[in-house]
Design a protein around this motif. Structure first.
Motif, mmCIF file in Angstrom:
data_model
loop_
_atom_site.group_PDB
_atom_site.id
_atom_site.type_symbol
_atom_site.label_atom_id
_atom_site.label_comp_id
_atom_site.label_asym_id
_atom_site.label_seq_id
_atom_site.Cartn_x
_atom_site.Cartn_y
_atom_site.Cartn_z
ATOM 1 N N ILE A 83 -31.214 12.689 -57.597
ATOM 2 C CA ILE A 83 -32.369 12.717 -56.711
ATOM 3 C C ILE A 83 -31.320 12.219 -55.538
ATOM 4 N N GLY A 84 -30.335 11.733 -55.482
ATOM 5 C CA GLY A 84 -28.834 11.318 -54.116
ATOM 6 C C GLY A 84 -28.175 12.034 -53.572
ATOM 7 N N VAL A 85 -28.023 13.022 -55.020
ATOM 8 C CA VAL A 85 -26.856 13.442 -54.491
ATOM 9 C C VAL A 85 -27.631 14.877 -53.648
ATOM 10 N N TYR A 86 -28.795 14.926 -54.432
ATOM 11 C CA TYR A 86 -29.997 16.364 -53.586
ATOM 12 C C TYR A 86 -30.155 16.370 -52.324
ATOM 13 N N ALA A 87 -30.276 15.041 -51.583
ATOM 14 C CA ALA A 87 -31.095 14.624 -50.586
ATOM 15 C C ALA A 87 -29.731 14.285 -49.774
ATOM 16 N N ALA A 88 -28.845 14.278 -50.458
ATOM 17 C CA ALA A 88 -27.087 14.441 -50.178
ATOM 18 C C ALA A 88 -27.080 15.292 -48.707
ATOM 19 N N GLY A 89 -26.735 15.969 -50.162
ATOM 20 C CA GLY A 89 -26.773 17.959 -49.841
ATOM 21 C C GLY A 89 -27.746 17.971 -48.969
ATOM 22 N N LEU A 90 -29.206 17.653 -48.585
ATOM 23 C CA LEU A 90 -29.838 18.334 -47.665
ATOM 24 C C LEU A 90 -29.706 17.689 -46.301
ATOM 25 N N ALA A 91 -29.353 16.559 -46.459
ATOM 26 C CA ALA A 91 -28.796 15.962 -45.041
ATOM 27 C C ALA A 91 -27.732 16.398 -44.334
ATOM 28 N N LEU A 92 -26.783 16.824 -45.241
ATOM 29 C CA LEU A 92 -25.409 17.407 -44.781
ATOM 30 C C LEU A 92 -25.788 19.220 -44.300
ATOM 31 N N ASP A 93 -26.477 19.742 -44.942
ATOM 32 C CA ASP A 93 -26.424 20.719 -45.144
ATOM 33 C C ASP A 93 -28.073 20.782 -43.059
ATOM 34 N N ASP A 94 -28.431 20.019 -43.093
ATOM 35 C CA ASP A 94 -29.934 19.401 -41.621
ATOM 36 C C ASP A 94 -28.802 19.600 -40.294
ATOM 37 N N ALA A 95 -27.278 18.604 -40.691
ATOM 38 C CA ALA A 95 -26.343 18.569 -39.737
ATOM 39 C C ALA A 95 -25.352 19.810 -39.278
ATOM 40 N N GLY A 96 -25.757 20.685 -39.502
ATOM 41 C CA GLY A 96 -24.661 21.957 -39.840
ATOM 42 C C GLY A 96 -23.086 21.255 -40.400
ATOM 43 N N LEU A 97 -23.801 20.853 -41.480
ATOM 44 C CA LEU A 97 -21.281 20.879 -42.059
ATOM 45 C C LEU A 97 -22.140 21.060 -43.657
ATOM 46 N N PRO A 98 -22.593 22.692 -44.060
ATOM 47 C CA PRO A 98 -22.552 23.884 -45.090
ATOM 48 C C PRO A 98 -21.742 23.390 -45.517
ATOM 49 N N ARG A 99 -21.635 23.764 -47.276
ATOM 50 C CA ARG A 99 -20.665 24.130 -48.220
ATOM 51 C C ARG A 99 -19.786 24.136 -47.895
ATOM 52 N N GLY A 100 -18.291 23.773 -48.021
ATOM 53 C CA GLY A 100 -17.234 24.861 -47.001
ATOM 54 C C GLY A 100 -16.745 24.408 -45.974
ATOM 55 N N SER A 101 -18.160 23.359 -45.415
ATOM 56 C CA SER A 101 -17.686 23.128 -43.658
ATOM 57 C C SER A 101 -16.035 21.842 -44.079
ATOM 58 N N PRO A 102 -15.273 22.226 -43.195
ATOM 59 C CA PRO A 102 -13.956 21.821 -43.249
ATOM 60 C C PRO A 102 -14.609 20.066 -42.348
ATOM 61 N N LEU A 103 -15.578 19.203 -41.751
ATOM 62 C CA LEU A 103 -16.181 18.019 -41.037
ATOM 63 C C LEU A 103 -16.482 17.854 -42.405
ATOM 64 N N ARG A 104 -17.247 18.012 -43.714
ATOM 65 C CA ARG A 104 -17.120 17.114 -44.477
ATOM 66 C C ARG A 104 -15.342 16.415 -44.921
ATOM 67 N N ALA A 105 -14.480 16.841 -45.107
ATOM 68 C CA ALA A 105 -13.485 16.332 -45.398
ATOM 69 C C ALA A 105 -12.804 14.769 -44.186
ATOM 70 N N HIS A 106 -14.063 14.474 -43.225
ATOM 71 C CA HIS A 106 -13.797 13.718 -42.706
ATOM 72 C C HIS A 106 -15.310 12.991 -42.660
ATOM 73 N N THR A 107 -16.193 13.297 -43.508
ATOM 74 C CA THR A 107 -17.349 12.593 -43.021
ATOM 75 C C THR A 107 -17.379 11.007 -44.141
ATOM 76 N N ASP A 108 -17.510 10.009 -43.835
ATOM 77 C CA ASP A 108 -17.804 8.626 -44.758
ATOM 78 C C ASP A 108 -18.849 9.021 -44.988
ATOM 79 N N VAL A 109 -18.768 8.341 -46.208
ATOM 80 C CA VAL A 109 -19.659 8.008 -46.920
ATOM 81 C C VAL A 109 -19.703 6.900 -47.707
ATOM 82 N N VAL A 110 -21.402 6.299 -47.026
ATOM 83 C CA VAL A 110 -22.080 5.036 -47.256
ATOM 84 C C VAL A 110 -23.352 4.802 -48.385
ATOM 85 N N VAL A 111 -23.604 4.274 -49.076
ATOM 86 C CA VAL A 111 -24.290 4.259 -50.116
ATOM 87 C C VAL A 111 -25.462 3.183 -50.274
ATOM 88 N N ALA A 112 -26.412 3.401 -50.813
ATOM 89 C CA ALA A 112 -27.415 1.870 -51.069
ATOM 90 C C ALA A 112 -27.891 2.088 -51.861
#
Lengths: 410, 428
Positions: A83-112
């Motif tokens: 559930i979490g990995v799916y929702a995280a992917g939606l958020a990344l896509d929505d922010a304009g960071l699709p799969r393969g986007s170089p910005l993903r390597a600079h995005t910090d992850v914070v999880v509750a």
């Protein structure tokens, strides 16, 4: 700082919400949630009584392949992680960071996160054998090693939602998992906001997930008699039966971003996080109300004295829910308890509330009442800000104020 | 002292001092006991007596058996140890026990979960015919007669009890980065002080999870040593014959303060947290990317955050778990960061003596690192009888060694791609 004081800093640079990923009993994404919450939300509530007498809000059907393309990855996870990995992917896509986007390597992850999932069928088998034969140690050792799978152990590690997000979505900056029931969500949002505000990072993926459809999860909360074990009632209408929460399956992730970073890449913001505050009250009589008053004073210091729109994270557990309501009523706040519709999502609850608040600010209008309790008054007109509250069912208090970003600013 | 430039680092942020430390391991109840045993090269690993171990692949651990917590539970023992180390730290920091600690609690705790005795207590007395998965356990919980068990399944329970007694302010922050958690707790405290959010922080790691299911889980991942015959010889980091880590219990606490705050109130300055680095690995759930990229980045990140060059590191407190994989990857990472100098750079693993304290390890080893810097004695890597020829390291083999060391790197790596490194110094 006083003993139950709040912590806050002025956020420089501004922290914007630039992506939202949402899955719940109402479906997936902005449109599904916006539509269900704006058109007679109370009638759209989805409940499941398969764990009767407890009610849970079950997750809508997802096509996991859309966000977790490898079957091997899907197999390495349990429900809350998927559930979490799916929702995280939606958020990344929505922010304009699709799969393969170089910005993903600079995005910090914070999880509750909370605890992982157990195989309740295995547990039941061991208990049954132990009751018959007596020696739990020997039985555990014989049955458990045969029944446990390495992947199940990995599903029990709290930081493995974050770990799976890194693996599936290729986020390789940093990875932090906060714990502590509702406080996990509060710490996550607060930490991401403070790091961006202090210039430590430019962009953070933050959120959480709950798989409510688990008896082991229900048991953990019912030991403290925290669950709602009656026919459905909205959060504000549970007091007379002693209160309680109805867990909801959900994944809620946000992309938070420094305003300059978002502007430079042309990201479209939903809202600005104006302020975050947290506290820990002892919950002695009157303490939680005082803590909430202080959180509101801190987060809303600079706002005009118009009616305050509040997305309340009230769980329905008493007496904290009643204490929250009386503080909000005294301020003539316009309140919506999103747990009445989506269930209580514990660690994910504050991220979920922030997502709903940011969506309302993009629409420019608050939600109609979520129930017919009479507590939730209607509100027309422009929406400039929203306060999201999160008072833990046992401990921990937090509040986030979101404000509108005018088109000129973005 | 009038020279206030000392109070900020090269990046203009507050210097973070360590003013109090507490430590509890299988080797002792406090810093002194543990340190004395470590520099004597003693092992705290022993045969498990807490529960019957027949049938288990691994029957040894670094248990903490002297706290008088009966019956054992991970919650009760982890809390008792956390309280003990936090009190020790607070006392050393010259904060009266009744006084608040002027900052937040950052804490790493083990998983909050019910153990078999708890499930059995709920299960007891249920007629056979009414058993159905968890349904009858839920019915037992619903009676309200088992409220005392709720603490085991509540992540906030340990932080809340600690905050209540120690008097930290604001809301407690609980972190999990697997076996790097203890280091992350320190990192979070240091960051908060550097941002100016608060003047002080209490950073704690605690873990007491030697129970049957805990051992079985790690056995399933083939992570544990099975050298059961000679427990004290089982943990042998960087040796050729290493076959896995030894689970252990322990706790550590550090009181961090801005150097300015510490000096203003006359607190002892025991050491300095210079910097922290972290890097997520997206390669595999339990293994590092084969090129060591994330480990290397975390070490370089810590150096960069501290504003130090690799040449300024005098000693490395290794993660050094004694698994074939970790020690190989850590050595590869160290070689990339320290280059030709590596064979002459002392690198030792506390885990050879105290085992792997899991969630607590990063905090436990940070305290030991500061003790090392202060004592001018390097704790050894014991059981180093057969060097792994592929890992050309000065592991401070078997015997402690006097050495003047000013700055050290402490490594912590965890499942889920977690890599956290700290740069710690003796002098401000």
């Amino acid at each position: 700082m006083t003993k139950s004081s709040v912590n806050t800093v002025a956020g420089h640079p501004e922290v914007w919400v630039t992506g939202i990923g949402l899955v719940s009993s109402l479906g997936e994404g902005f449109e599904a949630h916006d539509a269900a919450l704006r058109s007679h939300a109370a009638e759209n509530v989805v409940m499941d009584s398969r764990f009767s007498p407890y009610l849970v809000h079950p997750l809508a059907q997802l096509d996991l392949n859309k966000q977790i393309p490898k079957k091997s990855d899907q197999r390495q996870m349990e429900g809350w992680q998927r559930i979490g990995v799916y929702a995280a992917g939606l958020a990344l896509d929505d922010a304009g960071l699709p799969r393969g986007s170089p910005l993903r390597a600079h995005t910090d992850v914070v999880v509750a996160a909370g605890s992982g999932e157990r195989d309740t069928a295995v547990d039941a088998r061991i208990l049954e054998a132990a009751a018959a034969d007596g020696d739990i140690a020997v039985l555990g050792k014989e049955v458990l090693p045969a029944a446990l799978r390495p992947t199940l152990f990995l599903a029990q590690l709290s930081n493995l939602l974050a770990g799976n997000i890194s693996i599936v979505h290729n986020l390789t900056a940093s990875s932090r998992t906060y714990m502590g029931e509702e406080m996990a969500g509060i710490s996550s949002i607060e930490n991401a906001w403070r790091r961006i505000g202090a210039g430590q990072t430019q962009i953070v993926l933050v959120g959480g997930a709950l798989n409510a459809e688990r008896e082991d999860l229900l048991l953990g909360y019912e030991l403290g008699c925290n669950l709602w074990a009656h026919p459905f009632a909205p959060v504000w209408r549970r007091r007379d039966a002693g209160g309680g929460f109805a867990p909801g399956s959900a994944g809620a992730f946000l992309v938070l971003e420094a305003s300059g970073h978002a502007r430079a890449r042309g990201a479209r913001p939903y809202a600005r996080i104006a302020s975050v505050a947290s506290a820990r009250s002892s919950r002695a009589s009157g303490e939680v109300g005082r803590a909430l008053e202080e959180l509101i004073r801190t987060t809303c210091a600079e706002r005009p004295s118009t009616p305050l729109p509040v997305l309340s994270g009230a769980s329905g557990v008493e007496p904290v829910t009643e204490a929250e309501l009386s503080v909000l009523r005294a301020r003539a706040a316009v309140v919506r308890a999103y747990g009445s519709v989506l269930g209580h999502t514990v660690e994910a609850h504050l991220p979920l509330g922030v997502a709903l608040g940011a969506m309302a600010l993009r629409r420019g209008a608050f939600y109609p009442p979520f129930d017919d309790s009479g507590v939730e008054l209607s509100m027309d007109g422009a929406l400039d800000d929203v306060l999201i509250t999160s008072l833990g069912h046992w401990r921990g208090e937090g509040a986030v104020r979101l404000s509108r970003i005018s088109t000129g600013e973005a | 002292m009038s020279d206030t430039r000392r109070y900020t680092n090269a990046k203009g942020r507050p210097v973070v001092a360590v003013t109090g430390m507490g430590l509890l391991t299988s080797l002792g109840r406090n810093k002194d006991e543990t340190w004395t045993a470590m520099i004597a090269g003693r092992s705290g690993i022993r045969r498990i007596t807490r529960f019957p171990t027949g049938g288990l692949r691994t029957t040894i651990a670094g248990t903490v058996d002297f706290m008088g917590v009966e019956p054992y539970s991970a919650y009760d023992l982890s809390l008792a140890m956390a309280l003990a180390v936090a009190r020790e730290a607070k006392q050393q920091a010259r904060l009266p026990s009744a006084a608040s600690i002027p900052g937040r609690l950052f804490i790493a705790t083990p998983p909050a979960e019910l153990e078999w005795p708890h499930l059995r207590a709920l299960d007891a007395g249920c007629p056979q015919a009414e058993r159905a998965a968890y349904t009858h356990l839920l019915a037992a919980a619903r009676t309200g007669r088992h409220r005392a068990l709720a603490r085991h399944a509540t992540f906030l329970a340990i932080p809340d009890a600690l905050q209540e007694e120690l008097g930290t302010l604001g809301s407690p922050v609980t972190i999990c980065t697997a076996c790097a958690s203890g280091a992350t707790a320190i990192q979070l405290g240091a960051e908060a002080i550097r941002r100016g959010d608060m003047e002080a922080a209490l950073c704690v790691g605690t873990d007491a999870t030697v129970h049957p299911e805990g051992l079985i889980r790690f056995s399933l991942l083939s992570a544990l040593s099975t050298r059961n015959e000679f427990p004290e010889k089982a943990s042998r980091p960087f040796s050729r014959g290493r076959d896995g880590f030894v689970v252990a219990e322990g706790a550590a606490a550090l009181i961090l303060e801005s150097l300015a705050h510490a000096e203003a109130r006359g607190a002892p300055v025991l050491g300095v947290v210079r910097g922290a680095g972290e890097k997520a690995d997206d390669y595999h759930r339990t293994r590092s990317r084969p090129d060591g990229h994330a480990i290397i980045s975390a070490m370089r990140g810590a150096l960069d955050d501290a504003g130090f060059s690799p040449e300024q590191i005098d000693y490395v407190n290794a993660h050094g778990t004694s698994t074939p994989e970790n020690d190989k990857m850590e050595c590869l990472g160290l070689r990339a960061v320290f280059g030709d100098r590596l064979p002459r750079l002392p690198v030792s693993s506390n885990k050879s003596m105290i085992g792997h304290t899991l969630i607590a390890a990063g905090a436990v080893e940070a305290v030991i690192t500061i003790l090392t810097l202060r004592a001018g004695v390097l704790p050894p890597t014991i059981n180093y009888e057969e060097p792994d020829p592929d890992l050309a390291l000065d592991v401070v083999p078997n015997v402690a060694r006097p050495a003047s060391v000013k700055t050290a790197l402490s490594n912590s790596f965890g499942f889920g791609g977690q890599n956290v490194c700290l740069v710690l110094s003796r002098d401000p």
